[in-house]
Scaffold this active site. Structure first.
Site, PDB file in Angstrom:
ATOM      1  N   LYS A  63       1.457  -1.426  -0.334  1.00  0.00           N
ATOM      2  CA  LYS A  63      -0.198   0.245   0.233  1.00  0.00           C
ATOM      3  C   LYS A  63       0.976   1.717   0.276  1.00  0.00           C
ATOM      4  O   LYS A  63       1.812   1.569   0.875  1.00  0.00           O
ATOM      5  CB  LYS A  63      -0.845   0.086   1.098  1.00  0.00           C
ATOM      6  CG  LYS A  63      -1.752   1.270   1.690  1.00  0.00           C
ATOM      7  CD  LYS A  63      -3.151   1.298   0.446  1.00  0.00           C
ATOM      8  CE  LYS A  63      -3.877   2.579   1.135  1.00  0.00           C
ATOM      9  NZ  LYS A  63      -4.647   2.071   2.431  1.00  0.00           N
ATOM     10  N   ILE A  64       0.288   2.019  -1.118  1.00  0.00           N
ATOM     11  CA  ILE A  64       1.459   3.275  -1.113  1.00  0.00           C
ATOM     12  C   ILE A  64       0.563   4.370  -1.549  1.00  0.00           C
ATOM     13  O   ILE A  64      -0.507   3.999  -1.767  1.00  0.00           O
ATOM     14  CB  ILE A  64       2.885   3.267  -2.295  1.00  0.00           C
ATOM     15  CG1 ILE A  64       1.977   3.130  -3.729  1.00  0.00           C
ATOM     16  CG2 ILE A  64       3.378   2.121  -1.735  1.00  0.00           C
ATOM     17  CD1 ILE A  64       3.260   3.154  -4.856  1.00  0.00           C
ATOM     18  N   SER A  65       0.873   5.577  -1.524  1.00  0.00           N
ATOM     19  CA  SER A  65       0.086   6.973  -1.381  1.00  0.00           C
ATOM     20  C   SER A  65       0.049   6.685  -3.513  1.00  0.00           C
ATOM     21  O   SER A  65       0.772   6.901  -3.864  1.00  0.00           O
ATOM     22  CB  SER A  65       0.474   7.442  -1.681  1.00  0.00           C
ATOM     23  OG  SER A  65       0.281   8.826  -2.267  1.00  0.00           O
ATOM     24  N   ALA A  71      -1.257  13.774  -0.326  1.00  0.00           N
ATOM     25  CA  ALA A  71      -1.376  15.164   0.695  1.00  0.00           C
ATOM     26  C   ALA A  71      -0.360  16.332   0.198  1.00  0.00           C
ATOM     27  O   ALA A  71      -1.201  17.252   0.044  1.00  0.00           O
ATOM     28  CB  ALA A  71      -1.418  14.563   1.613  1.00  0.00           C
ATOM     29  N   HIS A  83      -5.958  10.900   7.264  1.00  0.00           N
ATOM     30  CA  HIS A  83      -7.083   9.707   8.127  1.00  0.00           C
ATOM     31  C   HIS A  83      -7.232  10.178   9.577  1.00  0.00           C
ATOM     32  O   HIS A  83      -8.519  11.138   9.158  1.00  0.00           O
ATOM     33  CB  HIS A  83      -5.811   8.834   9.217  1.00  0.00           C
ATOM     34  CG  HIS A  83      -4.523   8.123   7.567  1.00  0.00           C
ATOM     35  ND1 HIS A  83      -5.352   7.666   6.652  1.00  0.00           N
ATOM     36  CD2 HIS A  83      -2.951   7.760   7.879  1.00  0.00           C
ATOM     37  CE1 HIS A  83      -4.125   7.436   6.355  1.00  0.00           C
ATOM     38  NE2 HIS A  83      -3.104   7.466   6.529  1.00  0.00           N
TER      39      HIS A  83
END
Length: 277
Positions: free
Chosen positions: A53-55, A109, A152
């Site tokens: 899982k990465i951005s 983000a 989050h």
């Protein structure tokens, strides 16, 4: 097989069934729990795990070695990163030349923030400081930085720190593009022979989570960094949605729009957009 994802409730909720042997025929999994900044760097280092899982913002650096899986990640509406300050300051222009903390320089983000700041902060931000996301709000509260970009569950808890919402990057992005916000991506090494099978297992894990929402409670709370059960449920409700089960055309369009725009601004390397599908 090795997999890396964050200890955040949306990830532990989604992957609970997969990593606990509840999906018939699925491989056994060795899990690494890590903050998104760590997985972003690990995937780009050449030493990344088989599934990670990465951005989405980190994809341009890894697409030659990894492929994007069409499920398991985080996209959505009304779930964007927030720019927080203290003392009631909600004027974006006041950030000119100031110090702002972000959770990763290779995060969605960060990309959203830089695209927003280019429109809203005359003269530009001063210094950008990378900081683990759970340390950002205390740093803003204590005056160690001028503003913080948070992700989050911080969108639910920032009032507890006496902080002020300056801008919601998700609201800005959605009004600007009409598309959902691409946050976290699930990737698999291109050298694997069964990426479609892995995607099927992940979809089945998502389906199991929705069908048995209480089954993962203990696992979610064990890894949720002292988050309350109610906040953990809010977190899951916000970040686990139809895009988690399948990106679909809107999901792919959102990723292509974000990364295409970021490449034009020089925020990510130029890359072949066709590698996203």
């Amino acid at each position: 097989m090795k997999i890396a994802f964050s200890p955040c409730p949306n990830d532990t909720f989604v992957f609970h069934a997969l990593v606990h042997g509840l999906i018939p025929g699925a491989s056994d999994w060795d899990v690494m729990y890590a903050d998104i900044d760590i997985t972003n760097k690990l995937a780009a280092s050449g030493d990344g795990l088989e599934v990670m899982k990465i951005s989405y913002a980190a994809l341009p650096w890894v697409l030659e070695d990894y492929q994007l899986l069409p499920c398991g990640g985080a996209l959505g509406r009304g779930c964007g990163p927030l720019v927080l300050t203290k003392d009631g300051n909600d004027d974006p222009a006041s950030l000119a030349g100031k110090r702002v903390a972000v959770p990763s320089e290779r995060s969605t983000a960060y990309l959203l923030f830089r695209l927003w700041a280019a429109q809203k902060v005359p003269g530009g931000i001063g210094e950008v400081i990378v900081m683990p996301f759970h340390e950002i709000m205390p740093a803003v509260r204590d005056g160690r930085i001028d503003a913080g970009l948070v992700i989050h569950e911080a969108r639910f808890t920032y009032p507890e720190y006496g902080l002020t919402l300056m801008a919601d990057m998700g609201s800005w992005w959605e009004s600007d593009t009409g598309l959902p916000i691409p946050l976290g991506a699930i990737i698999a090494k291109r050298s694997l022979t069964n990426p479609e099978q892995i995607a099927t297992w992940i979809r089945e894990s998502v389906a199991y989570a929705w069908a048995h929402p209480e089954a993962s409670d203990a696992y979610v709370l064990e890894h949720s960094q002292e988050m309350s059960r109610e906040v953990a449920k809010q977190h899951i409700a916000l970040y686990v949605n139809d895009f988690t089960a399948d990106l679909g055309e809107d999901g792919y369009a959102a990723v292509e729009s974000l990364l295409g725009r970021a490449a034009k601004e020089g925020l990510v390397p130029e890359f072949d957009l066709s590698l996203l599908r």
